[in-house]
Design an enzyme around this catalytic site. Structure first.
Site, PDB file in Angstrom:
ATOM      1  CD  GLU A  66      -1.540  -2.091   1.261  1.00 42.33           C
ATOM      2  OE1 GLU A  66      -0.585  -2.744   1.365  1.00 42.33           O
ATOM      3  OE2 GLU A  66      -2.771  -2.995   1.099  1.00 42.33           O
ATOM      4  CG  ASP A  79     -10.399  -2.164   7.084  1.00 38.26           C
ATOM      5  OD1 ASP A  79     -10.897  -2.566   8.409  1.00 38.26           O
ATOM      6  OD2 ASP A  79     -11.663  -2.328   6.673  1.00 38.26           O
ATOM      7  CG  HIS A 134     -12.176  -7.894   6.244  1.00 41.23           C
ATOM      8  ND1 HIS A 134     -12.064  -8.538   7.542  1.00 41.23           N
ATOM      9  CD2 HIS A 134     -11.468  -8.177   5.479  1.00 41.23           C
ATOM     10  CE1 HIS A 134     -11.122  -8.938   6.607  1.00 41.23           C
ATOM     11  NE2 HIS A 134     -10.663  -9.137   5.401  1.00 41.23           N
TER      12      HIS A 134
END
Ligand SMILES: Cc1ncc(C[n+]2csc(CCOP(=O)(O)OP(=O)(O)O)c2C)c(N)n1
Ligand SMILES: [Mg+2]
Length: 817
Positions: A539, A564, A606
């Site tokens: 990420e 998340d 999630h």
């Protein structure tokens, strides 16, 4: 056989040219070193607050500068002053202006005094915020302090070249690239290679095969901590050997070189640049045997942690000392038998060194005077005003004392002037005369001046701001065309990719399958593997790719698969993207759009909605929380009309809900910073956003059955929030307020409350306690019941609103419990 011609810089040049190049390099190295030496003194004598310098790293940077071409980009760290000087982007006077934090961008072009010295940048933008021609200048992306924080962006800067070379749709953007020939140059300290984002970037660049030349300045230390605690085998090139490209594989070219060896360094940097520029293969240059002549920074002395032997070794291996020795010893015999030298005697170098010393001393003095004279002028104005006020005031003695103390200050700051002025104003609170008004005006204009210097450019202040984009409503065909909402997303992205040739979308699973929720379904087939692409699971560098590409004129949409997992990216969003405009005084921008999805599914990782954490960390980035896919698509359309960085958080549970397909795909626009009233009511104002709104609407339907008429406002844009102050208009009608979300208590709901009560003066209209209803403090548990007991349910919302109504009118609304 020796020849009169020698080979340097891959061109044949005459010895005289070679000689002047070498001596000029030596001069630059000495200027840089003198700046470091004098800089440290300026800190120790209190003229500057902190110093971290490039001494001991000069010579490899001379070599790097020779290979650094116009259009190239640097992404480095605080040791790179010599490179900046050698490419002509930093003068000695500017170096000192930065050290003193001169708040004039003309004096300190790196950051207008906002960053501490040693954080380098060039100007990508004109004063009106539009792009310059980046291919005609040397470029340095603005440094940040977190070690290795320069790495993710470096990846994107390098990848942009690859895109410009290979993607036809952007090849007319010649202000940014000439056939993708630009190299992105990274620098990092040996110890900082311990950071995760270093390895993440190295791997990603190897996968992507981008023109990145990564230099590691290895001085064996990271402040006091030796390489044995930092790096396996104490060598970054040893442990990265597996990245070496081989026949038929991708990978890196790796060089290992001593940092004091001018000749070899020049050679290696030429080779590295050629490989990266021509082949688009990343290169690692491990530059060893570097030193820290003055220790790490002005905060301490390295004698505390280096033994005598090491200190002596550093003296002996000082790269400038070694270069000097080489210059003195260099001899070349011509065919005719003559001996060519760089200098006839050491005296020549001594003269050069004296000139450099004077040049740097003058530069220091000029920078200091330029910095101080402005403030002194302001001080004199303040002193005169205070003197006038003292002559009229019954407290004149006290005011005069402040004035005299001010005048006696040898190196004043604006803070000292304002402290004295504001304290003196207190003495005048019960008096009235013209000098008092003068003082008040002086204080006000000084505070305003300070805001101009220190609080501008957090967000885009140019005409290209997305806040100037006007709303355009979706248009619908007469027959109600209800579709799964993800179709709206997909077809709108299709329209975007068609309309904006410079848009690229990438992320985990974004390419081949068109994202996990199929919002990009089929688009890779249609627009190719460059414009719609898969990335590795990483990420931070997905964001870095976006930042770097956006800094080079592309319009990336970087996808983080789930909200998340944004925390992996949040550091770089916060430290780099959010501060970019601010830290460059509006001279760089990265209009990156981050796409993610979250809220309201089930499970600890999630279902999160950590909005408070996000908005508190990314001031400088717009944070948008659309309640459905039409709103989300409209945000993307709006964002692409401007050049602000933003994150759009789609509702994870919304893709399969039905929405009506607009006909003006790619064109309708959701306004940013504007709330929307989605249900009008008279009894209480409910502010919410995202998935929670559906529950609020459900509760509102139940509440109207018992006579409670709820007004529901969709915040939809958290940063910025409600620029028109529509919420307070609703409060004026209902006099009651509740903010509902599924963040933790005190998260984004507290922020919204503060905005409405304080910024919008909402408290004036309230006749009951303002409330929030949020999720529990813990992460949401899995499953239907886990969700029910973790997050606000429609029943919770009903009861909480009912309770407020009961408190206001207990006779009408009898207690439920
Ligand atoms: C994320 C982060 N952690 C810690 C620091 C504090 N810090 C600043 S420089 C430094 C050492 C860096 O050493 P190295 O990478 O070898 O660079 P050098 O200063 O030796 O050139 C540390 C720990 C920081 N700036 N950022
Ligand atoms: Mg180091």
């Amino acid at each position: 056989m020796l020849k009169e011609k020698v080979t340097s810089n891959t061109q044949e040049i005459t010895f005289n040219d070679f000689k002047s190049e070498v001596l000029n390099d030596y001069r630059i190295a000495k200027v840089s070193r003198e700046c470091s030496l004098l800089g440290r003194r300026e800190v120790l004598t209190g003229k500057a607050k902190f110093g971290i310098f490039g001494d001991g790293k000069e010579v490899p940077q001379l070599a790097m500068a020779k290979a650094f071409k116009k259009g190239d980009f640097r992404s480095g760290y605080y040791r790179d002053q010599t490179l900046m000087m050698a490419i002509g982007e930093l003068t000695a006077q500017q170096f000192f202006a930065g050290l003193y934090a001169h708040s004039d961008i003309k004096e300190d072009p790196m950051s207008a005094g906002r960053q501490m010295g040693g954080h380098f940048a060039t100007h990508s933008l004109h004063d009106n915020g539009s792009w310059k021609n980046l291919t005609e200048q040397y470029n340095s992306s603005a440094d940040i302090s977190p070690t290795a924080g320069q790495m993710p962006r470096l990846l994107g800067l390098a990848q942009a070249s690859k895109i410009y070379r290979n993607e036809k749709s952007v090849q007319d953007k010649t202000n940014f690239s000439i056939n993708g020939n630009e190299v992105a140059w990274g620098t990092i300290g040996n110890a900082s290679t311990s950071e995760g984002v270093f390895f993440e970037t190295i791997n990603a660049a190897g996968v992507l095969q981008v023109p990145m030349v990564m230099s590691v300045w290895d001085d064996e230390y990271g402040i006091s901590v030796h390489a044995k605690h930092q790096t396996t085998k104490e060598s970054i090139s040893e442990i990265l050997k597996g990245f070496q490209r081989e026949n038929e594989t991708n990978g890196y070219e790796i060089f290992v070189i001593n940092g004091w060896d001018y000749v070899q360094l020049v050679d290696v940097y030429q080779k590295a640049a050629k490989i990266a520029r021509e082949e688009h293969v990343p290169v690692l240059i491990h530059v060893k045997e570097l030193t820290q002549p003055q220790g790490h920074s002005t905060s301490g002395s390295h004698e505390r942690y280096k033994d005598k032997e090491r200190l002596q070794w550093e003296l002996d291996h000082d790269c400038i000392t070694k270069m000097r020795k080489w210059i003195l010893e260099f001899e070349l015999e011509t065919e005719a038998g003559a001996v060519l030298r760089f200098v006839e005697s050491e005296e020549e170098l001594i003269i050069l060194e004296k000139e450099v010393k004077k040049e740097v001393t003058d530069a220091r003095r000029n920078a200091w005077n330029a910095y101080l004279n402005e403030i002194k002028a302001e001080l004199l104005i303040a002193a005169e005003i205070l003197e006038n006020a003292a002559s009229k005031s019954i407290n004149g003695t006290f005011i005069n004392k402040y004035k005299n103390d001010l005048l006696a200050t040898i190196e004043p700051t604006r803070k000292e002037i304002l402290v004295a002025s504001r304290k003196c104003l207190r003495y005048l609170k019960d008096e009235h005369f013209a000098a008092k008004i003068e003082l008040q005006n002086f204080i006000k204009s000084s505070v305003q001046n300070g805001a101009q210097k220190y609080s501008t450019h957090l967000v885009n202040e140019s005409d290209l701001s997305v806040l100037n984009v006007v709303e355009r409503k979706p248009i619908y065909s007469p027959e109600k065309n209800l579709v799964d909402a993800r179709i709206i997303m997909r077809d709108n992205f299709d329209a975007i990719l068609k309309k904006h040739a410079d848009v690229l979308i990438f992320g985990e699973d974004a390419g081949l399958i068109g994202d996990v929720n199929q919002g990009l379904e089929g688009l890779q087939d249609k627009y190719g593997e460059i414009r719609v692409s898969d990335t590795g699971i990483r990420e931070a560098t997905i964001i870095g790719q976006g930042i770097g590409m956006a800094m080079r004129g592309l319009r990336p949409i970087a996808e983080v698969q789930y909200l998340d997992y944004l925390l992996y990216a949040l550091q770089i969003m916060s430290d780099d993207l959010a501060t970019l405009r601010y830290r460059t005084f509006g001279k760089q921008k990265a209009p990156l759009i981050i796409r993610t999805r979250g809220h309201r599914l089930e499970g600890i990782w999630h279902a999160g909605s950590p909005m408070g954490g996000i908005i508190n960390n990314v001031r400088g980035i717009h944070v948008l929380v659309p309640r459905n896919m039409t709103k989300a698509a409209g945000f993307y359309n709006t964002l692409l009309e401007g050049d602000d960085p933003a994150i759009v958080i789609e509702c994870l549970n919304g893709y399969r809900l039905k929405e009506e397909l607009p006909t003006n795909l790619g064109d309708f626009k959701t306004p940013i910073g504007v709330v929307e009233t989605i249900r009008e009511g008279t009894d209480i104002t409910v502010i919410s956003y995202g998935s929670t709104l559906r529950l609020v609407e459900e509760a509102a339907k139940d509440l109207i059955q018992i006579g409670v008429d709820v007004e529901i406002i969709d915040a939809q844009s958290l940063l910025p929030f409600d620029l028109n102050h529509d919420c307070v208009k609703s409060l004026a009608k209902t006099n009651k307020l509740i903010v509902i979300d599924e963040d933790v208590p005190g998260g984004a709901s507290a922020y919204l409350l503060q905005e409405i009560l304080e910024t919008q003066n909402g408290y004036e209209f309230l006749d009951s306690k303002p409330s929030t209803l949020t999720a529990k403090a813990h992460r949401p548990a899995y499953g239907t019941d886990g969700d029910y007991f973790s997050k606000p349910s429609a029943e919770d919302i009903f009861e909480k609103i009912y309770e407020i109504m009961h408190e206001a009118n207990p006779n009408k609304y009898k207690s439920l419990y």
